[in-house]
Design a protein around this motif. Structure first.
Motif, PDB file in Angstrom:
ATOM      1  N   THR A 170      -1.874 -48.275 -56.240  1.00 28.22           N
ATOM      2  CA  THR A 170      -2.505 -48.873 -57.418  1.00 28.22           C
ATOM      3  C   THR A 170      -2.018 -50.104 -57.864  1.00 28.22           C
ATOM      4  OG1 THR A 170      -0.906 -47.790 -58.772  1.00 28.22           O
ATOM      5  CG2 THR A 170      -2.907 -46.570 -58.171  1.00 28.22           C
TER       6      THR A 170
ATOM      7  N   MET B 191      -1.414 -50.937 -61.413  1.00 27.90           N
ATOM      8  CA  MET B 191      -1.457 -50.346 -62.761  1.00 27.90           C
ATOM      9  C   MET B 191      -2.814 -49.986 -63.137  1.00 27.90           C
ATOM     10  SD  MET B 191       1.545 -52.487 -64.423  1.00 27.90           S
ATOM     11  CE  MET B 191       1.106 -54.173 -63.860  1.00 27.90           C
ATOM     12  N   GLU B 192      -3.534 -50.626 -64.228  1.00 23.14           N
ATOM     13  CA  GLU B 192      -4.641 -50.298 -64.665  1.00 23.14           C
ATOM     14  C   GLU B 192      -5.977 -51.119 -64.065  1.00 23.14           C
ATOM     15  OE1 GLU B 192      -2.361 -52.034 -66.220  1.00 23.14           O
ATOM     16  OE2 GLU B 192      -3.517 -53.667 -67.415  1.00 23.14           O
TER      17      GLU B 192
ATOM     18  N   GLY C 210       4.783 -50.859 -60.447  1.00 24.43           N
ATOM     19  CA  GLY C 210       3.462 -51.153 -60.764  1.00 24.43           C
ATOM     20  C   GLY C 210       2.211 -50.632 -59.957  1.00 24.43           C
ATOM     21  N   HIS C 211       2.787 -50.014 -58.713  1.00 26.59           N
ATOM     22  CA  HIS C 211       2.022 -49.445 -57.516  1.00 26.59           C
ATOM     23  C   HIS C 211       1.611 -47.964 -57.308  1.00 26.59           C
ATOM     24  CE1 HIS C 211       1.201 -53.987 -56.580  1.00 26.59           C
ATOM     25  NE2 HIS C 211       2.683 -53.799 -56.308  1.00 26.59           N
ATOM     26  N   LEU C 212       2.516 -47.395 -58.375  1.00 25.19           N
ATOM     27  CA  LEU C 212       2.438 -45.930 -58.075  1.00 25.19           C
ATOM     28  C   LEU C 212       1.109 -45.164 -57.489  1.00 25.19           C
ATOM     29  CD1 LEU C 212       4.912 -44.641 -61.041  1.00 25.19           C
ATOM     30  CD2 LEU C 212       5.572 -44.863 -58.634  1.00 25.19           C
TER      31      LEU C 212
ATOM     32  N   THR D 278     -11.507 -55.228 -62.361  1.00 21.69           N
ATOM     33  CA  THR D 278     -10.777 -55.722 -63.621  1.00 21.69           C
ATOM     34  C   THR D 278      -9.586 -56.347 -63.043  1.00 21.69           C
ATOM     35  OG1 THR D 278      -9.742 -53.775 -64.302  1.00 21.69           O
ATOM     36  CG2 THR D 278     -12.147 -54.138 -65.067  1.00 21.69           C
TER      37      THR D 278
ATOM     38  N   SER E 254      -2.077 -45.950 -66.327  1.00 20.15           N
ATOM     39  CA  SER E 254      -1.188 -45.915 -64.865  1.00 20.15           C
ATOM     40  C   SER E 254      -0.093 -44.884 -64.862  1.00 20.15           C
ATOM     41  CB  SER E 254      -0.523 -47.098 -64.860  1.00 20.15           C
ATOM     42  OG  SER E 254       0.489 -47.294 -65.800  1.00 20.15           O
TER      43      SER E 254
ATOM     44  N   ALA F 148      -7.686 -44.256 -66.949  1.00 18.02           N
ATOM     45  CA  ALA F 148      -7.346 -45.551 -66.798  1.00 18.02           C
ATOM     46  C   ALA F 148      -6.027 -45.756 -67.073  1.00 18.02           C
ATOM     47  CB  ALA F 148      -8.219 -46.660 -67.605  1.00 18.02           C
TER      48      ALA F 148
ATOM     49  N   GLY G 135      -6.389 -47.908 -59.778  1.00 21.27           N
ATOM     50  CA  GLY G 135      -5.754 -47.579 -61.198  1.00 21.27           C
ATOM     51  C   GLY G 135      -6.722 -46.973 -62.164  1.00 21.27           C
ATOM     52  N   ALA G 136      -7.879 -47.941 -62.619  1.00 22.06           N
ATOM     53  CA  ALA G 136      -8.602 -47.499 -63.724  1.00 22.06           C
ATOM     54  C   ALA G 136     -10.087 -47.057 -63.298  1.00 22.06           C
ATOM     55  CB  ALA G 136      -8.989 -48.476 -64.614  1.00 22.06           C
ATOM     56  N   THR G 137      -9.994 -47.011 -61.987  1.00 23.77           N
ATOM     57  CA  THR G 137     -11.458 -46.565 -61.311  1.00 23.77           C
ATOM     58  C   THR G 137     -11.208 -45.054 -61.359  1.00 23.77           C
ATOM     59  OG1 THR G 137     -11.980 -48.669 -60.253  1.00 23.77           O
ATOM     60  CG2 THR G 137     -12.960 -46.416 -59.329  1.00 23.77           C
ATOM     61  N   SER G 138     -12.346 -44.309 -61.841  1.00 27.02           N
ATOM     62  CA  SER G 138     -12.301 -42.705 -61.905  1.00 27.02           C
ATOM     63  C   SER G 138     -12.542 -42.155 -60.339  1.00 27.02           C
ATOM     64  CB  SER G 138     -13.571 -42.322 -62.759  1.00 27.02           C
ATOM     65  OG  SER G 138     -14.719 -42.507 -61.962  1.00 27.02           O
ATOM     66  N   ILE G 139     -11.907 -41.084 -60.263  1.00 29.74           N
ATOM     67  CA  ILE G 139     -11.972 -40.234 -58.988  1.00 29.74           C
ATOM     68  C   ILE G 139     -13.425 -39.969 -58.625  1.00 29.74           C
ATOM     69  CG2 ILE G 139     -10.941 -38.279 -57.976  1.00 29.74           C
ATOM     70  CD1 ILE G 139      -9.067 -37.929 -60.114  1.00 29.74           C
TER      71      ILE G 139
ATOM     72  N   GLY H  55     -10.786 -50.721 -59.290  1.00 25.62           N
ATOM     73  CA  GLY H  55     -11.353 -51.236 -58.065  1.00 25.62           C
ATOM     74  C   GLY H  55     -10.750 -50.139 -57.067  1.00 25.62           C
ATOM     75  N   ALA H  56     -11.097 -50.756 -55.999  1.00 24.93           N
ATOM     76  CA  ALA H  56     -10.751 -49.624 -54.899  1.00 24.93           C
ATOM     77  C   ALA H  56     -10.497 -50.402 -53.494  1.00 24.93           C
ATOM     78  CB  ALA H  56     -12.024 -48.567 -54.606  1.00 24.93           C
TER      79      ALA H  56
ATOM     80  N   GLU I 139       2.456 -45.083 -63.928  1.00 25.42           N
ATOM     81  CA  GLU I 139       3.776 -45.640 -64.685  1.00 25.42           C
ATOM     82  C   GLU I 139       3.900 -45.200 -65.941  1.00 25.42           C
ATOM     83  OE1 GLU I 139       1.893 -47.423 -62.523  1.00 25.42           O
ATOM     84  OE2 GLU I 139       3.171 -48.146 -61.007  1.00 25.42           O
TER      85      GLU I 139
ATOM     86  N   GLU J  58      -5.630 -41.922 -55.719  1.00 26.75           N
ATOM     87  CA  GLU J  58      -4.626 -42.901 -55.753  1.00 26.75           C
ATOM     88  C   GLU J  58      -3.432 -43.163 -55.113  1.00 26.75           C
ATOM     89  OE1 GLU J  58      -3.995 -43.308 -60.005  1.00 26.75           O
ATOM     90  OE2 GLU J  58      -6.050 -43.787 -60.578  1.00 26.75           O
TER      91      GLU J  58
END
Lengths: 330, 330
Positions: B296, B298-299, B56-58, B191, A264, A262, B261-265, B302-303, A266, B293
């Motif tokens: 994104t 950040m954290e 914030g979108h890397l 989230t 980032s 989770a 961001g936080a959603t697992s692969i 979602g997808a 960054e 990803e």
């Protein structure tokens, strides 16, 4: 439990169906068992390298099956070992006349099942060797009983390169051993993750709390406490790493800053920058820096820092191009 | 706020320092300004492609600067536009005699600053063209006022390939336009994420709540409600996508399943498998599937799902090898 899934009990198989549908040119399964994960591009005469372990750590383990890296993977359920039979079935498929190296993480269930698979191979006159990743410094003072975490990437990379160079089974094993001897990892978690079939996490961390040394299955670490800054985390981690494996001024290392899920990208680069400042101050040369998700714990927030001391031979192995559905180096 | 950072106000610059330290062979900055992000491997006579946008979108936006893709990026603070001067400074550095294409997301601040930079270039007799990504179907019924999200990857890929083939400025623009015309995206969040300098999220989602159509800066979506299954999310998303851009049986598309961001692969592949089942049932051919990803927040958990209708020319562009510190295709 905020996950994009169907039935929790189908988590692993639904994931595998998605992977095979997306990358049929690169991977396939055998024996009608989705969890017997094999390269679709077997190379005659090459040492086969097989890994395995539980689901929930992508790209670990199966994500490293592909050109220049591994040849097969036994896939377990979430945080569970694959069965000996699954590992054996993968072995029969990918063995290409030069023997098999089993290269996986130092976990009891995995060791038991890989050892059983090795015995089954022996009866088929397939030669095997085994080596486990055990790079997690904080998991045990005794290096032999440490858990394997993200640093296994360097073992995969070096062994995979030696196999691609058509090295012998013992040469490929030696390459993995050399990477193992020179690699150490420290990790820390900011949040837990949830096993889909359980539906809630097995522990909690407070609003501002983190766990130094926590394992990728939530194994307890060396301390829980308030979240430190990236600079402080890098400082403590590098001290732990370099106390365990001294690196002299002028020596060269590769650095792997790995996200647990989770966190980032960054933040990983902020942490990587903090690590680099320390290395520069110490006069330790950074040969190459890897930043991203290499070994995760589903949606756990946190990171790990691995260092791998390199010589010319290892630099060549680490730089060799590879291509899998999850990881490409050109 | 569970982030691995130092001072929140240094988030963007600390991240950039980490990136430049890790990848000095591939990227550099100019004018002493970390946020003027340029390729270190400028190619004479090639159309330069420049992007830009907030941090914030890397890997968006700067992560696509590299061989076969883009040449420079103006880097803004978290969720903020880069300045016109920064874009102009990048432009002066990477322009290589064949003009510049500005290719970025459809956000008011970015448009204003890229347009001002274009005027500054004009005074230097540097020719520019501009095109914005606007693929987020749920953000507006009117295609011209939609936000740009993950689907910009296909614009980068096609324009980058045409530029690498040494196409003219108008040909590179046409390649980007062709990708734009054939790409659509739907996204959903589970989230929120937290802007470091704010320290708390600007909205909340309930324990079992998600937001369909939420933007990558947390812009409101089309509905909030209980989390749906992967199959249900794929079904609704594909209906939205195909209602907006019909794809006939037998036609070919690329699919991009992107994690916020936080959603697992693992979950992304479960979702990708759900999408594929629908496409197979409809007889729509999947030429290539990208999962990971790509854009994104950040954290944020979602997808998003993007589809890009392809012909032979686009398939060739999309398959061309590329190499950046964040994304490699071989």
């Amino acid at each position: 439990m905020k996950k994009i899934i169907n039935a929790p009990e189908n988590y692993t198989d639904d994931m595998l169906k998605g992977i095979y549908a997306a990358h049929p040119d690169q991977v396939k399964y055998v024996e009608g068992d989705l969890r017997c994960y094999c390269t679709a591009n077997k190379k005659d005469g090459k040492v086969a390298i097989i890994t395995g372990g539980g689901t929930g750590h992508l790209p670990l383990f199966l994500g490293y099956v592909g050109d220049g890296l591994l040849d097969g993977c036994g896939v377990g359920g979430v945080f569970q070992s694959p069965s000996a039979e699954q590992i054996y079935n993968v072995s029969k498929e990918v063995e290409a006349g030069a023997g098999i190296l089993y290269l996986y993480g130092n976990y009891t269930g995995d060791i038991m099942n890989f050892d059983m698979a090795a015995e089954m191979c022996e009866m088929d006159d397939i030669e095997t060797r085994s080596i486990v990743g055990a790079d997690d410094v904080n998991s045990n003072a005794n290096p032999d009983t440490r858990r394997g975490v993200a640093g296994i990437f360097f073992m995969y990379k070096c062994a995979g390169a030696k196999a691609a160079e058509m090295g012998t089974l013992d040469e490929v094993l030696a390459a993995a051993q050399k990477a193992k001897d020179n690699t150490r990892t420290v990790g820390f978690a900011l949040t837990p993750c949830i096993i889909p079939e359980v539906g809630h996490s097995n522990f909690t961390l407070g609003e501002n709390e983190m766990a130094m040394g926590m394992g990728i299955h939530g194994e307890p670490g060396v301390w829980n406490g308030p979240i430190k800054t990236a600079d402080e985390l890098a400082e403590e981690s590098m001290k732990t790493l370099l106390d365990d494996m001294p690196v002299k001024e002028g020596e060269e290392i590769c650095v792997l800053v790995n996200g647990l899920g989770a966190t980032s990208i960054e933040e990983l680069y902020i942490l990587s920058g903090s690590v680099r400042k320390i290395l520069d101050e110490k006069g330790i040369k950074t040969y190459r820096t890897f930043v991203g998700e290499y070994a995760t714990s589903m949606e756990m927030a946190g990171a790990s820092i691995s260092i791998c001391k390199v010589d010319d031979e290892m630099k060549k192995w680490i730089d060799m191009p590879v291509k899998t559905p999850f990881y490409t180096q050109a």
